[in-house]
Design an enzyme around this catalytic site. Structure first.
Site, PDB file in Angstrom:
ATOM      1  N   SER A   6      64.220  35.445  29.049  1.00  0.00           N
ATOM      2  CA  SER A   6      63.346  35.306  28.123  1.00  0.00           C
ATOM      3  C   SER A   6      63.680  33.936  27.263  1.00  0.00           C
ATOM      4  CB  SER A   6      63.414  36.357  27.115  1.00  0.00           C
ATOM      5  OG  SER A   6      64.288  36.396  26.679  1.00  0.00           O
ATOM      6  N   LYS A  19      67.380  36.059  20.691  1.00  0.00           N
ATOM      7  CA  LYS A  19      65.944  35.605  20.478  1.00  0.00           C
ATOM      8  C   LYS A  19      66.198  34.547  19.272  1.00  0.00           C
ATOM      9  CE  LYS A  19      63.484  38.199  23.107  1.00  0.00           C
ATOM     10  NZ  LYS A  19      64.768  38.638  24.067  1.00  0.00           N
TER      11      LYS A  19
END
Length: 204
Positions: A126, A163
């Site tokens: 990701s 993230k």
């Protein structure tokens, strides 16, 4: 033994010393190949075995990067052992392993000074558009705050994920760096920042 073989062993020995002094840890076999101009890892292993028989180095076959110089003292630049705390999923969060799995020695020249650091193993894709790949070791600075746009380790229901952080009007957005993945949108009180990215270590 031929002179060329002996010369190559001396070159390898000196390269190992230089790498320990410069980086604080010994080179991998592939790094030795590149450093001394050999294409075969088996050739390097052969030279290392001969250096070991001569009492110039010592190796631990069960661990990578454990070449120790025996004949003369080497004082590496100031080092710190960073704890490796487990695995962080760069994708679907998984339960973090809180106990220390290992430690990683690194020169203080390559990390922020006077910071409380730990490392986490990256699993997933990701964050690939930020250059963070599956299998990387992320160096994390412990902190409970972050600015918009910083890459953070966020704790969500006792799970951690890596993230990019954005605090928006009524929620927190944890943005993956992968155009094929959607952001994670959370209420402010359902996410905690436990650290922010300070660096990445990758083995080739």
């Amino acid at each position: 033994m031929s002179r060329s073989s002996e010369d190559k062993q001396i070159e390898i020995y000196e390269f190992i010393k230089e790498q320990i002094i410069e980086k604080g840890y010994p080179p991998s076999v592939r790094e030795i190949c590149k450093g001394v101009g050999l294409s075969s890892t088996s050739s390097v292993h052969g030279h290392l075995s001969k250096l070991e028989k001569k009492g110039l180095i010592r190796r631990d076959s069960t661990k990578p990067r454990t070449i120790e110089i025996l004949k003369e003292p080497i004082v590496p630049k100031e080092m710190v052992n960073i704890p490796i705390l487990g695995k962080v999923t760069a994708g679907t969060p998984i339960l973090a392993v809180e106990n220390i799995e290992d430690t990683f020695p690194i020169s203080l020249n390559f990390i922020p000074s006077n910071k409380d650091l730990f490392m986490l193993k990256i699993s997933g894709e990701s964050m690939i558009d930020a250059g963070i790949l599956d299998g990387d070791l992320a160096i994390i600075e412990k902190t409970n705050t972050a600015k918009n746009g910083e890459i953070v380790v966020a704790l969500i229901d006792n799970e951690v994920t890596l993230k990019r952080f954005f605090k928006e009007d009524k929620h927190i957005r944890l943005q993956p760096e992968n155009k094929n993945m959607d952001p994670i949108i959370l209420e402010d009180d359902s996410v905690s920042i436990v650290g922010k990215l300070a660096g990445i270590f990758r083995r080739y």
